[in-house]
Scaffold this motif. Structure first.
Motif, short mmCIF file in Angstrom:
data_model
loop_
_atom_site.label_atom_id
_atom_site.label_comp_id
_atom_site.label_asym_id
_atom_site.label_seq_id
_atom_site.Cartn_x
_atom_site.Cartn_y
_atom_site.Cartn_z
N ARG A 18 7.13 1.82 -5.78
CA ARG A 18 6.44 2.81 -6.62
C ARG A 18 7.21 3.02 -7.90
O ARG A 18 8.42 3.12 -7.90
CB ARG A 18 6.27 4.09 -5.82
N TRP A 31 -7.12 5.35 -14.98
CA TRP A 31 -7.07 3.90 -14.82
C TRP A 31 -5.64 3.38 -14.62
O TRP A 31 -5.44 2.24 -14.21
CB TRP A 31 -7.72 3.18 -16.01
N HIS A 55 1.25 4.30 -8.80
CA HIS A 55 1.01 2.88 -9.08
C HIS A 55 2.34 2.17 -9.21
O HIS A 55 3.36 2.80 -9.50
CB HIS A 55 0.18 2.71 -10.34
N TYR A 87 -3.54 4.36 -12.44
CA TYR A 87 -3.09 4.57 -11.07
C TYR A 87 -3.98 3.85 -10.09
O TYR A 87 -5.19 3.80 -10.24
CB TYR A 87 -3.04 6.06 -10.75
N LYS A 88 -3.34 3.32 -9.05
CA LYS A 88 -4.07 2.56 -8.04
C LYS A 88 -4.26 3.36 -6.77
O LYS A 88 -5.28 3.21 -6.09
CB LYS A 88 -3.31 1.27 -7.71
N PHE A 89 -3.30 4.20 -6.42
CA PHE A 89 -3.34 4.91 -5.15
C PHE A 89 -3.54 6.41 -5.39
O PHE A 89 -2.93 6.99 -6.29
CB PHE A 89 -2.04 4.68 -4.38
N TRP A 90 -4.37 7.03 -4.54
CA TRP A 90 -4.73 8.42 -4.72
C TRP A 90 -4.67 9.17 -3.40
O TRP A 90 -4.98 8.62 -2.34
CB TRP A 90 -6.14 8.55 -5.29
N GLN A 117 0.82 -1.19 0.00
CA GLN A 117 0.00 0.00 0.00
C GLN A 117 0.87 1.25 0.00
O GLN A 117 1.96 1.27 0.53
CB GLN A 117 -0.91 0.01 1.23
#
Length: 127
Positions: A31, A112, A99, A114-117, A1
């Motif tokens: 990352r 789409w 991501h 990127y996973k983390f915001w 995470q």
């Protein structure tokens, strides 16, 4: 995470400058791709700039090219967005994203990819 926290937003007059920061924590050693997005009033979220943490390659939206610069401090795990010559249309909430994988070219500006915001920081540019 990966946890992302933006800062540096504010109110400026047109022609002014701001520097946004995004502090990353968590699995930052994994990352690879990071980006900045923005969402103006009544608009959808759009990609502003993206950077590949390993190669250093960058990609910018046409609307900000030549005015904004994305950069990283890998030691401090911080992403930056230097915004110069700001315009009223730059107003919005600015989000940092990350991501583990990175896509080429304009895909760096797609949500789409990127996973983390982060939660966002507000930028207001007055005319």
């Amino acid at each position: 995470q990966v946890q992302l926290v933006e800062s540096g937003g504010g109110s400026v007059e047109a022609g002014g400058s701001l520097r946004l920061s995004c502090a990353a924590s968590g699995a930052t050693f994994s990352r690879r791709c990071m980006g900045w997005f923005r969402q103006g009033p009544g608009k959808g979220r759009e990609g502003v700039a993206g950077i590949d943490s390993r190669s250093g390659s960058t990609y910018y939206a046409e609307s900000v090219k030549g005015r904004f610069t994305i950069s990283e401090d890998n030691v401090k795990n911080t992403l930056f967005l230097q915004m110069n010559s700001l315009k009223p249309e730059d107003t919005g909430t600015y989000y940092c994203a990350a991501h583990f994988s990175c896509y080429d070219g304009s895909a760096k500006l797609e949500t789409w990819a990127y996973k983390f915001w982060g939660q966002g920081t507000q930028v207001a540019v007055s005319s």
